[in-house]
Design a protein around this motif. Sequence first.
Motif: not given
Length: 454
Positions: A383-396
């Motif tokens: 999931r992290y390979a494709a997500t937006v790299w910011d605090v909110g997205s990483l937590k979600t």
Amino acid sequence: MFHVGGARSALYNWAVARQSGGKFVLRIEDTDAARNKPEWIDGIINALASIGISETDSAFEGPFFQSQNADRHREAAQQLYAQDNAYYCDCTREQLQARTGSQHLGYDGFCRDRGLEYAGGRALRFRTPDEGETVVVDLIRGEPAFPNSAIEDFVIARGDGSPVFLLANVVDDLDEGITEVIRGEEHLSNSPKQQLLWEAFGTKPPAWAHLPVIVNEKRQKLSKRRDKVALEDYLAEGYLPEAVVNYLMLLGWGPGDDVEIRPYEELERMFRLPDVNTAPAFFDVKKLSAFNGEYIRALPVERFIEVCQSWLREPYATWRPEQYDADVFAKLAPLVQTRITVLSEVARYVDWAFLDDAPKDEESWTKAMKPGADAIIKDVHERYAATVWDVGSLKTVLEEVAAAHGLKLGKAQAPVRVAATGRTVGLPLFESLEILGRGRTLARLDAALERLAE
């Protein structure tokens, strides 16, 4: 090294001197050559400066050196002899023991009326009054009285003619115009003898103030042989000088309200010697650390970054100098500042950001990498390979992975935290991952999966 008890005494002296427009007198009592080295004198002066007692302040006077006043000490001893306040004694320890039957009794006055004159090997003893008592006016302890019958005829000059510390101390105080003597209570027993000397010189004694002894958690007197007592050691561990000063000022005294954290200038204005307690003062390292944490959190971030610099180098740093990134630390600093109590903890909180690989903490690894950890890390990696790299997205993303595995966020994030930062405890995870970056985070998750596979 400068004992914290000496630092507390110095601060109280400093406060009284500055309140009254007087002088804080630094005297180096250096007559014992074996205990006197120039670097130790520099250490005293530097230690005082570290807690705000500076040679550059108009209230500071000295340093004076006791050894430079030796001729005056000898003159004073002869003055007392000429006044019949002192007499020569040729008794040996063995003779005294044979007469008294004990090695623990004080001098028995055998030579008091023998009329001996000076000769090599004869000590000069003060003639203590036979009757009455000596009352010491103490600004903290009232007026303790000492029966003169319990004060032996004490030695004021040795057999070679050199004055002992007790006499030298009084003469120096006289010559330097000392009006208040503020010191530890272990010196209280010396006070009646010193007061008798002052009176023999026809001079009014100073005001005495004997501070309570400082004890450890076992209520034992703080000892350099057993406890950490050097001011320099605490500063070297990352205690801020202003926090140490604040804490030391409250060891035996308080301003009378519930406010403990306050700047020295305010404490100085409020300090009153008569309000000092007589009970022993407990040196509580945990409380000192709590004070220090408060002071650290109160620093502007820019100042915090500045004071951290020496703690981001060897021997604290585990990374190579070229791996350090000042911009990265500036981003981490606000997170670190809220979590540490001493500056020596800084490197452990940020090492993961500068090392090529996550730090290896086996206890954390064992605690976090429970059965199923590999599945969580694998899903997070995908999931992290494709997500937006910011605090909110990483937590979600991690919350969604946790829900998919039937876990609370705290349980699911433990293996990710250890894979990325090496430890189960540290800075907020998602802020840390954002700063670490996508590439390095994914590489560390890969490394953790490989290790788990092994």
